[in-house]
Design an enzyme around this catalytic site. Sequence first.
Site, PDB file in Angstrom:
ATOM      1  N   GLU A  25      44.120 -53.670  -8.515  1.00 14.96           N
ATOM      2  CA  GLU A  25      43.963 -55.132  -8.603  1.00 14.96           C
ATOM      3  C   GLU A  25      44.817 -55.834  -7.549  1.00 14.96           C
ATOM      4  OE1 GLU A  25      46.172 -57.493 -11.346  1.00 14.96           O
ATOM      5  OE2 GLU A  25      46.851 -55.761 -12.488  1.00 14.96           O
ATOM      6  N   LYS A 159      53.708 -55.455 -21.553  1.00 15.41           N
ATOM      7  CA  LYS A 159      55.074 -55.982 -21.699  1.00 15.41           C
ATOM      8  C   LYS A 159      55.231 -56.646 -23.061  1.00 15.41           C
ATOM      9  CE  LYS A 159      56.235 -56.992 -16.921  1.00 15.41           C
ATOM     10  NZ  LYS A 159      55.071 -57.102 -16.040  1.00 15.41           N
TER      11      LYS A 159
END
Length: 305
Positions: A25, A159
């Site tokens: 990405e 995260k």
Amino acid sequence: MKQYLALSEEVREAKEQGKPVVALESTIISHGMPYPKNVETARAVEQIIRDHGAVPATIAIIDGQIKIGLSDTELEDFGQSEGIAKVSRRDLPYLVATGQKGATTVAATMICADLAGISIFVTGGIGGVHRGAETSMDISADLEELAKTNVAVVCAGAKSILDLGLTMEYLETKGVPVIGYETDVLPAFYTRTSEFPVNFRADDSETVASTLSTKWNLGLSGGAVIANPIPESHAMAETEIAAVIDQALTEAEANNINGKDVTPFLLAKVEELTGGESLDANIALVKHNAYVGADIAVKLGDKLN
Ligand code: PSU
Ligand code: MN
């Protein structure tokens, strides 16, 4: 559809010769890391993929086209330019139609990879259900994409700026398998563990590749999360990172950050508060994911029918 896709020479040749290709990405380059480490890392990650028998395809929107594989100059430009749009599923058609530059998120990269016939995608971390989503309704479009698009995402989990428990629940509802690579629990990006078990454990790339080919050959559409923990040498202390994330979340709320700005704001804050340590961790885990992802792409080979 083909008029929108521009394959790099390297990717075009790989596709022609039936060589494994791994998608990467561009949001991680333009919004995930500072210059020049972002560009250095992107280059290093591409080389790791080549060294492990696959061809890298970094994906981005440029001049009305979806680029599948960037030149060195394009990579450098994405690393340096300020204000490149962050492009998820919602944003993709407008950015292409108006000829603007766009950095693709996990969701948008999955869409573009799928259009180009690429099934394995390597990144750092995925978006998910945000803490407090029961009132903010902030749930990353990455999860919806995993529900419907046939691309496996190799990452270091997510995260804990997110609610990892709700993220796992959402993926379960959508039928997205979360496979732990040499782990029984979901890694939390900076740390190797979290309190949440993964759905399945794989101790080798062959198991991952055959699970993916079985899923898709059975016609079970959608992606998969391959959760690969950060190398031990770069893992951060759980208490340290938890305090930093709490502070980042407080500041996001105080500053009324919402919509697509939430994740980039939190990522930048965490990095600012931990100094170089979190950036080094981020770089180490993406490189490790590149190695594992290339290996899975090689093993997937011609298993898909
Ligand atoms: N999480 C990270 N690093 C990232 C991102 C998420 O640890 O770079 C980026 C990815 O591009 C991901 C996007 O797809 O943020 C998710 O944004 P949102 O939460 O707005 O859907
Ligand atoms: Mn969001």
